[in-house]
Design a protein around this motif. Structure first.
Motif, PDB file in Angstrom:
ATOM      1  N   SER A 198       1.226  -8.303   0.209  1.00 42.30           N
ATOM      2  CA  SER A 198       1.660  -6.924   0.410  1.00 42.30           C
ATOM      3  C   SER A 198       3.144  -6.849   0.735  1.00 42.30           C
ATOM      4  CB  SER A 198       0.853  -6.288   1.546  1.00 42.30           C
ATOM      5  OG  SER A 198       1.339  -5.000   1.836  1.00 42.30           O
ATOM      6  N   GLY A 204      -3.498   0.477   5.635  1.00 44.85           N
ATOM      7  CA  GLY A 204      -4.600   1.180   4.995  1.00 44.85           C
ATOM      8  C   GLY A 204      -5.772   0.275   4.678  1.00 44.85           C
ATOM      9  N   LEU A 205      -5.488  -0.906   4.137  1.00 44.62           N
ATOM     10  CA  LEU A 205      -6.566  -1.843   3.799  1.00 44.62           C
ATOM     11  C   LEU A 205      -7.256  -2.368   5.049  1.00 44.62           C
ATOM     12  CD1 LEU A 205      -4.900  -3.857   0.882  1.00 44.62           C
ATOM     13  CD2 LEU A 205      -6.802  -2.246   0.704  1.00 44.62           C
ATOM     14  N   LEU A 223       0.342   0.024   2.898  1.00 49.96           N
ATOM     15  CA  LEU A 223      -0.773  -0.596   2.183  1.00 49.96           C
ATOM     16  C   LEU A 223      -1.544  -1.528   3.097  1.00 49.96           C
ATOM     17  CD1 LEU A 223      -2.338  -1.260  -0.440  1.00 49.96           C
ATOM     18  CD2 LEU A 223      -0.640  -3.046  -0.875  1.00 49.96           C
ATOM     19  N   SER A 224      -0.845  -2.364   3.833  1.00 45.30           N
ATOM     20  CA  SER A 224      -1.503  -3.311   4.739  1.00 45.30           C
ATOM     21  C   SER A 224      -2.334  -2.571   5.786  1.00 45.30           C
ATOM     22  CB  SER A 224      -0.465  -4.199   5.429  1.00 45.30           C
ATOM     23  OG  SER A 224       0.226  -4.988   4.496  1.00 45.30           O
ATOM     24  N   LEU A 277       4.042  -2.529  -4.759  1.00 46.52           N
ATOM     25  CA  LEU A 277       3.435  -2.632  -3.429  1.00 46.52           C
ATOM     26  C   LEU A 277       3.065  -4.055  -3.046  1.00 46.52           C
ATOM     27  CD1 LEU A 277       1.138   0.519  -3.555  1.00 46.52           C
ATOM     28  CD2 LEU A 277       3.328   0.267  -2.380  1.00 46.52           C
ATOM     29  N   LEU A 312      -1.176  -2.420  -8.283  1.00 46.06           N
ATOM     30  CA  LEU A 312      -0.358  -2.530  -7.077  1.00 46.06           C
ATOM     31  C   LEU A 312       0.964  -3.226  -7.364  1.00 46.06           C
ATOM     32  CD1 LEU A 312      -3.135  -3.481  -4.501  1.00 46.06           C
ATOM     33  CD2 LEU A 312      -1.927  -1.298  -4.658  1.00 46.06           C
ATOM     34  N   SER A 356       4.166  -3.627   1.500  1.00 47.24           N
ATOM     35  CA  SER A 356       4.132  -2.284   2.074  1.00 47.24           C
ATOM     36  C   SER A 356       3.323  -2.289   3.364  1.00 47.24           C
ATOM     37  CB  SER A 356       3.514  -1.308   1.070  1.00 47.24           C
ATOM     38  OG  SER A 356       3.153  -0.103   1.697  1.00 47.24           O
TER      39      SER A 356
END
Length: 245
Positions: free
Chosen positions: A129, A137-138, A134-135, A122, A117, A131
């Motif tokens: 994070s 999505g997680l 990304l945040s 990212l 990452l 992004s």
């Protein structure tokens, strides 16, 4: 819980939290404490894209796992200790060692993910994070996992440690520890990966996550927490996806 092995376990947990605190101390505090070696911790917790950086990340995630996950397993460890009073042969160190070995394996995976990452731009050097995607999505992954049959199956075992040990007692303490660690990993891996959202070295996030994971494994409390937590995580994911914050 006053026996030497319990004191050693509590010492391990406290030491892990103390090291994590030093690693996550703010820059001005690190600068003020340079004479005591605090600058070492600043270097230790900053990711560099090389073999040494990967080794530091594995060590950091191992500390996080010990500090955050050992407390969630204390009811299971206490149940195992109680079985010794019935005359059953127990080896506390082997059980705890097997449990932590599973989380050491997770630490290698998490460190590799952090390196990837970071290389992709990212996350920042301290694991936070950069992004919104990304945040979101997680958070969505962790929220959805709260409703999964696998999560529920793993939680059911963590919430009934006596039944768990009775089912697998013949495997011995080390394999019991490995199995317990695997079940615990099945409960908590998605929540642990939210460190990339809250900041891997954010001590406040780590403390809150630990409390939530401890409560989730308690039978009378956890059953009322798991699904509402999933809803909250999914809502947070949707908010970030819409606002880009």
């Amino acid at each position: 819980m006053r026996a030497p092995h319990w004191l050693a376990l509590f010492g391990l947990i406290l030491a892990a939290w103390a090291v994590l605190y030093m690693m996550s101390a703010p820059a001005d505090l690190r600068a003020a404490g340079r004479l005591y070696g605090a600058e070492f911790w600043a270097d230790f917790c900053t990711l560099t894209p090389d073999g040494a950086g990967f080794a530091r990340m594995v060590a950091m995630w191992a500390l996080m796992s010990a500090a955050m996950m050992a407390p969630t397993a204390l009811p299971a460890f206490a149940t195992y200790e109680d079985l010794a009073r019935t005359g059953a042969e127990t080896r506390f160190a082997a059980l705890v060692g097997g449990y932590l070995a599973i989380w050491l394996g997770f630490s290698v995976f998490a460190a590799a993910a952090q390196m990837l990452l970071f290389g992709a731009g990212l996350i920042d050097p301290l694991g936070g994070s950069l992004s919104a995607a990304l945040s979101a999505g997680l958070l969505a992954l962790a929220g959805a996992y709260q409703f999964s049959p696998i999560k529920e199956a793993c939680l059911s075992k963590c919430r009934a440690p006596l039944t768990f040990f009775m089912q697998h007692w013949d495997e011995g303490p080390l394999r019991n520890g490995l199995r317990l660690g695997a079940v615990c990993l099945g409960c908590c891996w998605a929540l642990m990966l939210l460190g990339f959202v809250g900041g891997v070295m954010n001590i406040a996030f780590m403390g809150l996550a630990t409390i939530l994971m401890v409560l989730e494994k308690l039978p009378e409390i956890g059953r009322w927490l798991t699904r509402p937590l999933g809803v909250a995580l999914l809502a947070a994911a949707a908010w970030i996806a819409v606002t880009g914050l």
